[in-house]
Design a protein around this motif. Structure first.
Motif: not given
Length: 229
Positions: A118-123, A180-187
């Protein structure tokens, strides 16, 4: 018996209490759906002896989360057969196994496929504060192909899916962090799992990652709950 639980992040007090309450032994399996807390630092800060020794009475099958090091990249792990699939095992802790992504395990007669990553939103937070982040936290294209090939062999029919994150259509909006700005999240992982879910004939799907307890259709999110498979 086989049980399933969600992310632990190294906290196993509730797991140990559950094992004592239900008199679990080495033949019993607890599936941890990622972010296990094992090997996060890769050194003595993982307190491996204390934590892992306390879990020695039960067998753990771990799905790799975005806060887990990839065991394939760690010298202490060896890939070995387990219940019809493959798992990475540190010989010092033979009852703690990390599923190879795409492995199909026979869990009491029910085929279950493992899909980690998964992608880490806390990256950004982790990198900005000197914390660890793992570039291989998500499945590579080769690993995704391995999952798809495993499903091809089963004609896209499976009893159970064990994943860390969930298909895109199931992402729990109420669990997303407002900071978290969801537009920055790698989905990309969720989008790929969505394509898997739309094609797959399955009976049930378990995932973690979002730290909630929720049933939606045939998919169940787990965090602290421990449920029979």
């Amino acid at each position: 018996m086989i049980y399933v639980t969600g992310d632990t992040h190294g906290s196993y007090r509730h797991v140990r209490a559950f094992a004592r309450e239900h008199s679990l032994g080495p033949d019993d399996v607890i599936v941890c759906l990622g972010d296990t807390g094992f090997d996060y630092f890769g050194d003595e800060r993982d307190d491996a002896v204390k934590v892992r020794a306390s879990l020695a009475g039960v067998t753990f099958l771990c799905i790799r989360g975005n806060h887990d090091r990839n065991p394939a990249a760690l010298s202490g792990y060896r890939l070995q057969p387990w219940h019809g699939g493959e798992a990475y095992v540190d010989e010092a802790y033979p009852r703690i196994l990390f599923a190879r992504d795409g492995s199909v395990f026979d869990l009491e007669g029910r085929p279950a496929i493992a899909i980690g990553g998964a992608y880490s939103v806390d990256k950004r937070h982790r990198l900005a504060n000197g914390h660890l982040w793992f570039p291989d936290e998500q499945l590579t294209e080769a690993e995704k192909r391995h999952v798809e090939q495993a499903l091809d062999l089963r004609r896209w029919r499976i009893d159970t899916v064990l994943s860390h994150t969930c298909p895109a259509a199931f992402v729990p909006q109420e669990a997303l962090l407002p900071s978290i700005d969801q537009s920055t999240v790698d989905t990309s992982m969720e989008d790929w799992l969505q394509r898997i879910e739309q094609r797959l004939d399955y009976r049930r799907w378990y995932c973690g990652h979002f730290h909630i307890e929720k049933q939606e259709s045939r998919l169940r999110f787990l965090h602290k709950d421990i449920v029979p498979l």
